[in-house]
Design a protein around this motif. Structure first.
Motif, PDB file in Angstrom:
ATOM      1  N   ASP A   1       4.470  -0.316   4.922  1.00  0.00           N
ATOM      2  CA  ASP A   1       4.141   0.321   3.689  1.00  0.00           C
ATOM      3  C   ASP A   1       3.969   1.901   3.404  1.00  0.00           C
ATOM      4  O   ASP A   1       3.890   3.211   3.384  1.00  0.00           O
ATOM      5  CB  ASP A   1       3.712  -0.370   1.988  1.00  0.00           C
ATOM      6  CG  ASP A   1       3.550  -0.188   0.941  1.00  0.00           C
ATOM      7  OD1 ASP A   1       4.851   0.998   0.667  1.00  0.00           O
ATOM      8  OD2 ASP A   1       2.768   0.220  -0.087  1.00  0.00           O
TER       9      ASP A   1
ATOM     10  N   HIS B   1       5.017   5.775   3.518  1.00  0.00           N
ATOM     11  CA  HIS B   1       4.678   6.874   2.395  1.00  0.00           C
ATOM     12  C   HIS B   1       4.560   8.102   2.964  1.00  0.00           C
ATOM     13  O   HIS B   1       4.050   8.998   2.375  1.00  0.00           O
ATOM     14  CB  HIS B   1       2.842   6.062   1.841  1.00  0.00           C
ATOM     15  CG  HIS B   1       3.202   5.194   0.420  1.00  0.00           C
ATOM     16  ND1 HIS B   1       1.992   3.882   0.841  1.00  0.00           N
ATOM     17  CD2 HIS B   1       3.936   4.941   0.063  1.00  0.00           C
ATOM     18  CE1 HIS B   1       2.665   3.000  -0.186  1.00  0.00           C
ATOM     19  NE2 HIS B   1       3.949   3.936  -0.417  1.00  0.00           N
TER      20      HIS B   1
ATOM     21  N   HIS C   1      11.672   4.650  -1.123  1.00  0.00           N
ATOM     22  CA  HIS C   1      10.966   4.020  -2.135  1.00  0.00           C
ATOM     23  C   HIS C   1      11.870   4.476  -3.359  1.00  0.00           C
ATOM     24  O   HIS C   1      12.359   2.796  -3.176  1.00  0.00           O
ATOM     25  CB  HIS C   1      10.090   5.170  -2.588  1.00  0.00           C
ATOM     26  CG  HIS C   1       8.301   3.997  -2.129  1.00  0.00           C
ATOM     27  ND1 HIS C   1       8.717   4.281  -0.237  1.00  0.00           N
ATOM     28  CD2 HIS C   1       7.931   3.446  -1.972  1.00  0.00           C
ATOM     29  CE1 HIS C   1       7.117   4.222  -0.175  1.00  0.00           C
ATOM     30  NE2 HIS C   1       6.708   3.376  -0.855  1.00  0.00           N
TER      31      HIS C   1
ATOM     32  N   HIS D   1       6.992  -5.641  -1.914  1.00  0.00           N
ATOM     33  CA  HIS D   1       7.504  -3.738  -1.610  1.00  0.00           C
ATOM     34  C   HIS D   1       7.500  -3.126  -0.650  1.00  0.00           C
ATOM     35  O   HIS D   1       8.098  -2.761  -0.004  1.00  0.00           O
ATOM     36  CB  HIS D   1       6.201  -3.014  -2.782  1.00  0.00           C
ATOM     37  CG  HIS D   1       5.701  -1.907  -2.221  1.00  0.00           C
ATOM     38  ND1 HIS D   1       7.188  -1.213  -3.201  1.00  0.00           N
ATOM     39  CD2 HIS D   1       4.396  -0.769  -2.333  1.00  0.00           C
ATOM     40  CE1 HIS D   1       6.730   0.144  -2.818  1.00  0.00           C
ATOM     41  NE2 HIS D   1       6.055   0.347  -1.667  1.00  0.00           N
TER      42      HIS D   1
ATOM     43  N   VAL E   1      10.796  -1.748   0.981  1.00  0.00           N
ATOM     44  CA  VAL E   1      10.707   0.102   1.752  1.00  0.00           C
ATOM     45  C   VAL E   1      11.150   0.110   3.086  1.00  0.00           C
ATOM     46  O   VAL E   1      11.584   0.723   3.261  1.00  0.00           O
ATOM     47  CB  VAL E   1       8.966   0.751   1.255  1.00  0.00           C
ATOM     48  CG1 VAL E   1       8.798   1.754   1.548  1.00  0.00           C
ATOM     49  CG2 VAL E   1       9.291   0.198  -0.256  1.00  0.00           C
TER      50      VAL E   1
HETATM   51 ZN   LIG Z   1       4.686   1.591  -1.563  1.00  0.00          ZN
END
Ligand SMILES: [Zn+2]
Length: 425
Positions: free
Chosen positions: A201, A205, A288, A315, A319
């Motif tokens: 994740d 990002h 996302h 999550h 992603v």
């Molecule tokens: Zn995230």
């Protein structure tokens, strides 16, 4: 239309160090807090980080009240429970100890107990009204116990809106914690799959913040207060995102293979914060946006190491499953930048042509996914081509993030991106 000419770097104050959780009492005292709501989830109630935090607060004569009902994947209903607890409790400060869900729940509890309103009031449009937060909130100190969300640095709180089967959130600078305590002791017992998902994740990002639509290609806001937290790629967020990409590529596999490696674990936790500063200012985009309907409509999939009977696509997994297809799609907007990102991940790009940029970056991501045990695409977590229409429908309202794609994505493009994400290798 006038384009944006300004950008800003907003972040929480950050304190890093093994054992730093025991200073939280002092940090809240410094903020003038006397009665604090400590937000965590049930898996953490009896954990060291929570008991160290409570002890430290009490040592500083702060009335600390534990709320351990933060949902692991927060929903409008779990947010409302925390808000009610906060409103009834008359707190003058908040401490979150846990993953992104506990931090996001504390942000919501702080916001709606300070400025009471219907839940949809401050939620991102078009799902909510997007009303700007009227003023400052009470101090919130965040103590992350997973390495991934970067929520300790951001003014974003994400939740599942159950009626729409989709994730949405609240994004405003005022939501940002006043301080994040980054304590590598708190991630020692992280299960492997959780560490892998949160690590990927943060990688996404950083990659999305770096490749997002540049800030000066976004429309200028009518008023400074309308400038979004996610401003698009900019020279400051680039620095944090670049460094995070290097650190994650170097240390994630080492942490998964040997969680007792203190140096690697510390580096991943710090990288999560760097990536948080990167995307908290630069933003994220398609991977996302596409992840939210996937997490929201999971049927039977339970990853290894997660509690049985609770289907979930975590999550970070949701992603990163889209990241390879997304970067193949966005590379044409800025091939050099995509190659640069692959180089930061350790790929030798000396012979690579600009037309190959998307493929090169996607391969770097896929290689890392395989090394840390990610499933091979959406099919492996229970989705098929027959689900694509619904997934596209669930992605379209995610304007806040999808509009930061460096290459505009139509419904047809999203359809193809989901199909391309079914099987990755
Ligand atoms: Zn995230």
């Amino acid at each position: 239309m006038a384009f944006e000419t300004a950008f800003s770097m907003d972040t929480s104050s950050i304190k890093y160090g093994p054992g730093i959780t025991r200073e939280v009492g002092w940090d809240m005292e410094e903020q003038g807090a006397r009665r604090v709501m400590v937000v965590t989830d049930q898996n953490m109630t009896a954990s060291d980080p929570v008991s160290v935090a409570l002890e430290s607060l009490r040592k500083h004569n702060i009335d600390a009240v534990l709320f351990d009902q933060a949902s692991v994947e927060p929903t409008d209903i779990s947010f409302k429970e925390a808000i009610k607890f906060a409103a009834d409790g008359n707190f003058d400060g908040f401490v979150a100890v846990g993953g992104g869900s506990s931090m996001d729940t504390a942000k919501a509890a702080n916001l709606y107990s300070t400025y009471p309103a219907d839940l949809m009031t401050y939620v991102n449009p078009p799902i909510g009204k997007g009303t700007p937060i009227p003023g400052p909130l009470k101090p919130l100190v965040a103590v992350p116990t997973t390495a991934g969300t970067g929520s300790e640095t951001t003014g974003v709180a994400i939740f599942d809106y159950l009626e729409m089967n989709a994730k949405t959130g609240i994004a405003h600078r005022a939501l940002r914690p006043v301080k994040g305590l980054i304590d590598p002791n708190n991630t020692r017992s992280l299960p492997k799959m959780v560490a892998a998902c949160t690590g990927l994740d943060q990688l996404t990002h950083a990659l999305e913040a770096m490749t997002a639509l540049p800030y000066n290609q976004r429309p200028a806001p009518e008023h400074p207060k309308m400038r979004p937290a996610y401003q698009g790629a900019n020279p400051i967020s680039d620095i944090w995102a670049s460094r995070a990409i290097e650190m994650i590529a170097k240390s994630l596999v080492r942490v998964i293979e040997d969680p007792s490696n203190d140096a690697a674990r510390g580096e991943i936790l710090l990288a999560a914060t760097y990536a948080g500063i990167g995307f908290g200012n630069g933003g994220v985009h398609l991977a996302h946006g596409m992840s939210y309907p996937v997490s929201g409509t999971v049927r039977e999939y339970v990853p290894e190491g997660y509690p049985p009977g609770h289907p979930i696509v975590p999550h970070g997994m949701a992603v990163v499953l889209h990241a390879p297809a997304v970067f193949r799609f966005t590379a044409s907007a800025n091939p050099e930048l995509h190659l640069h990102a692959a180089r930061l991940m350790g790929t030798d790009i000396s012979g690579a042509h600009p037309e190959e940029a998307g493929e090169v970056l996607s391969k770097a991501v896929v290689d890392l996914m395989r090394k840390v045990g990610m499933p091979n695409g959406l099919k492996a977590v229970g989705f098929g081509p027959e689900d694509v229409d619904k997934l596209v429908e669930g992605t379209l309202p995610q304007h806040r993030v999808t509009k930061l794609s460096p290459r505009p994505a139509s419904a047809e493009d999203l359809e193809q991106l989901f199909l391309d994400s079914m099987t990755l290798w």
